[in-house]
Design a protein around this motif. Sequence first.
Motif, PDB file in Angstrom:
ATOM      1  N   TYR A   1       0.838  -1.212   0.000  1.00 29.10           N
ATOM      2  CA  TYR A   1       0.000   0.000   0.000  1.00 29.10           C
ATOM      3  C   TYR A   1       0.873   1.263   0.000  1.00 29.10           C
ATOM      4  O   TYR A   1       0.546   2.255  -0.656  1.00 29.10           O
ATOM      5  CB  TYR A   1      -0.938  -0.027   1.210  1.00 29.10           C
TER       6      TYR A   1
ATOM      7  N   PRO B   1      -5.864  -6.750  -7.269  1.00 29.13           N
ATOM      8  CA  PRO B   1      -5.833  -6.290  -5.873  1.00 29.13           C
ATOM      9  C   PRO B   1      -5.694  -7.446  -4.889  1.00 29.13           C
ATOM     10  O   PRO B   1      -6.086  -8.575  -5.179  1.00 29.13           O
ATOM     11  CB  PRO B   1      -7.203  -5.621  -5.697  1.00 29.13           C
TER      12      PRO B   1
ATOM     13  N   THR C   1      -7.153  -8.033  -1.302  1.00 26.33           N
ATOM     14  CA  THR C   1      -8.017  -7.474  -0.250  1.00 26.33           C
ATOM     15  C   THR C   1      -7.915  -8.293   1.036  1.00 26.33           C
ATOM     16  O   THR C   1      -8.263  -7.807   2.106  1.00 26.33           O
ATOM     17  CB  THR C   1      -9.496  -7.442  -0.690  1.00 26.33           C
ATOM     18  N   ASN C   2      -7.478  -9.549   0.901  1.00 27.42           N
ATOM     19  CA  ASN C   2      -7.391 -10.440   2.064  1.00 27.42           C
ATOM     20  C   ASN C   2      -6.089 -11.217   1.997  1.00 27.42           C
ATOM     21  O   ASN C   2      -5.686 -11.661   0.913  1.00 27.42           O
ATOM     22  CB  ASN C   2      -8.521 -11.478   2.020  1.00 27.42           C
TER      23      ASN C   2
ATOM     24  N   LYS D   1      -7.424  -8.435   6.702  1.00 28.88           N
ATOM     25  CA  LYS D   1      -8.391  -7.917   5.716  1.00 28.88           C
ATOM     26  C   LYS D   1      -8.183  -6.419   5.502  1.00 28.88           C
ATOM     27  O   LYS D   1      -8.018  -5.669   6.472  1.00 28.88           O
ATOM     28  CB  LYS D   1      -9.815  -8.102   6.246  1.00 28.88           C
ATOM     29  N   ALA D   2      -8.263  -5.991   4.245  1.00 28.87           N
ATOM     30  CA  ALA D   2      -8.113  -4.570   3.935  1.00 28.87           C
ATOM     31  C   ALA D   2      -9.198  -3.755   4.634  1.00 28.87           C
ATOM     32  O   ALA D   2      -8.952  -2.666   5.144  1.00 28.87           O
ATOM     33  CB  ALA D   2      -8.185  -4.362   2.424  1.00 28.87           C
ATOM     34  N   GLU D   3     -10.403  -4.312   4.693  1.00 30.12           N
ATOM     35  CA  GLU D   3     -11.519  -3.524   5.274  1.00 30.12           C
ATOM     36  C   GLU D   3     -11.275  -3.237   6.755  1.00 30.12           C
ATOM     37  O   GLU D   3     -11.734  -2.220   7.268  1.00 30.12           O
ATOM     38  CB  GLU D   3     -12.862  -4.227   5.049  1.00 30.12           C
TER      39      GLU D   3
ATOM     40  N   ASP E   1      -9.380  -0.202   0.473  1.00 32.95           N
ATOM     41  CA  ASP E   1      -9.949  -1.049  -0.585  1.00 32.95           C
ATOM     42  C   ASP E   1      -9.078  -2.272  -0.822  1.00 32.95           C
ATOM     43  O   ASP E   1      -9.561  -3.339  -1.181  1.00 32.95           O
ATOM     44  CB  ASP E   1     -10.030  -0.276  -1.914  1.00 32.95           C
ATOM     45  N   ALA E   2      -7.763  -2.108  -0.676  1.00 34.31           N
ATOM     46  CA  ALA E   2      -6.833  -3.225  -0.903  1.00 34.31           C
ATOM     47  C   ALA E   2      -5.577  -3.004  -0.062  1.00 34.31           C
ATOM     48  O   ALA E   2      -5.201  -1.864   0.215  1.00 34.31           O
ATOM     49  CB  ALA E   2      -6.465  -3.314  -2.374  1.00 34.31           C
TER      50      ALA E   2
ATOM     51  N   TYR F   1      -1.279  -4.606  -4.329  1.00 33.72           N
ATOM     52  CA  TYR F   1      -1.672  -5.039  -5.673  1.00 33.72           C
ATOM     53  C   TYR F   1      -0.521  -5.840  -6.288  1.00 33.72           C
ATOM     54  O   TYR F   1       0.633  -5.653  -5.913  1.00 33.72           O
ATOM     55  CB  TYR F   1      -1.953  -3.820  -6.561  1.00 33.72           C
TER      56      TYR F   1
ATOM     57  N   ASP G   1      -9.392 -12.109  -4.886  1.00 31.93           N
ATOM     58  CA  ASP G   1      -8.438 -11.098  -4.432  1.00 31.93           C
ATOM     59  C   ASP G   1      -7.826 -11.498  -3.089  1.00 31.93           C
ATOM     60  O   ASP G   1      -7.480 -10.657  -2.285  1.00 31.93           O
ATOM     61  CB  ASP G   1      -9.067  -9.698  -4.420  1.00 31.93           C
TER      62      ASP G   1
ATOM     63  N   SER H   1      -0.755  -5.816   9.784  1.00 35.65           N
ATOM     64  CA  SER H   1      -1.174  -5.427   8.431  1.00 35.65           C
ATOM     65  C   SER H   1      -0.469  -4.143   7.993  1.00 35.65           C
ATOM     66  O   SER H   1       0.085  -4.065   6.899  1.00 35.65           O
ATOM     67  CB  SER H   1      -2.686  -5.184   8.372  1.00 35.65           C
TER      68      SER H   1
END
Length: 401
Positions: free
Chosen positions: A53, A74, A76-77, A92-94, A99-100, A103, A200, A383
């Motif tokens: 990121y 992407p 995302t997880n 998890k991105a969330e 969003d991610a 990538y 993803d 993360s």
Amino acid sequence: MKTEVCIVGGGLVGLSAAIAFARQGREVILLEASDLKPEVPAELDARSIALSYSTIQIFRALELWPELQQNVAPITNIHVSSAGHFGVTRLKAEDCQLDAMGYVIEYHLLIQLLLNVAENEKNIQIITPARVETVEQADDAVKLQYLSANETSTLNTLLLVVADGANSSVREKLGISIETRDYQQTAVIANIKINQPSSDFAFERFTNNGPLALLPLPEQRYSMVWTNTPARAEALAQLSDEKFIQQVYRQFGYRLGLLDSVGTRVRFDLKLTRANQLAAGRAVLIGNAANTLHPVAGQGFNLALRDIGVLFDLLSGVNLQTDVVQSQLDVYQLQRVEDQHQAVNYGDRLVQLFSNNLPVLNHLRAGALAVLDLCPMMKKEVSWQGMGYGPGCSSLMRGVR
Ligand SMILES: Cc1cc2nc3c(=O)[nH]c(=O)nc-3n(C[C@H](O)[C@H](O)[C@H](O)COP(=O)(O)OP(=O)(O)OC[C@H]3O[C@@H](n4cnc5c(N)ncnc54)[C@H](O)[C@@H]3O)c2cc1C
């Protein structure tokens, strides 16, 4: 006449640095030994790069992201598990309100895009093929001689950015020594085609032989990095495609559905090379010339971009004709120690702890993954660190310049 910034090496890192300095309004000359015509590999043979990121933020700040975005998959997880044990951690991105978390892009697409941008940048002059042969430091400049089209030319630069890769000859000419560590492990790298659209999710699976990482690529493909002992890596590389796929099922199960086919398997011996100094006089080392990490942790390029971000800040507004350059490069070395140290340690731990088949370690690993999964704060911390936000944050990493 002196060149403001000279970059030696037109790999991912040299090109990125050239664009960053040009966007700072500097005049840049980039010398590259090859003809800089990236090869386009077969669909299943493409090497890929996971962009964290923090790297994406730097690309955003340098206005490179809109074009890159069209070619990435992407993440995302991130699903981390241990073969034969039930402990699992899911990042998890969330949970980080993103969003991610990163990538994945094919290497040849990334380098071609950086090259296109650099070639169209009026402040950048790319000279190829041009091999630097001699380097001489003076107080007010660095003098280089390079061979191009059978002719030797001389160039004086106020700032020399050394990005000529792991076996950097310019580093050696500057008298900077290196340390190397051989992990006695070999990574088998290959792309796998699956029989459904790639998700993803990225996977890190700790197997008895070493960590197996799977990263999503566009178009039903996954990129695999599987660390093993050298003997086992050789055996895996020799297997028929069918037998190799069977081995992947055995260690990884059927999380990706059915595996359709596998590309060429390439082996990399895991070695770490670190320069004992990051700068000398008016010269600074970046990328593989400074630190060549092993591919398991997928960090080399991401770390180099964070280095570029800090250099960008420290040299912002500095008149390169003055001695402030040398003192800012001293500050740079101090500022980058911790982040670089952490990146190296992270890779060390991955290889040493997770390539060990002692039963007690297997249980500890599984237990640690299960505990981590239950601790949202710790997971967030892990993360963010994985996304490049450890010690030190530059303006580019915040997405601004
Ligand atoms: C299998 C694998 C997977 C990886 N995955 C990831 C990942 O997922 N994420 C990540 O962040 N990193 C990853 N990396 C690391 C990443 O690829 C490297 O960090 C990055 O490519 C280093 O680029 P560089 O420009 O420093 O060096 P290089 O790519 O080696 O470029 C050096 C350039 O200098 C030129 N040169 C050499 N000598 C001279 C000279 N005397 N004069 C002029 N030019 C010269 C060379 O021709 C070359 O073009 C991976 C690496 C491997 C091997």
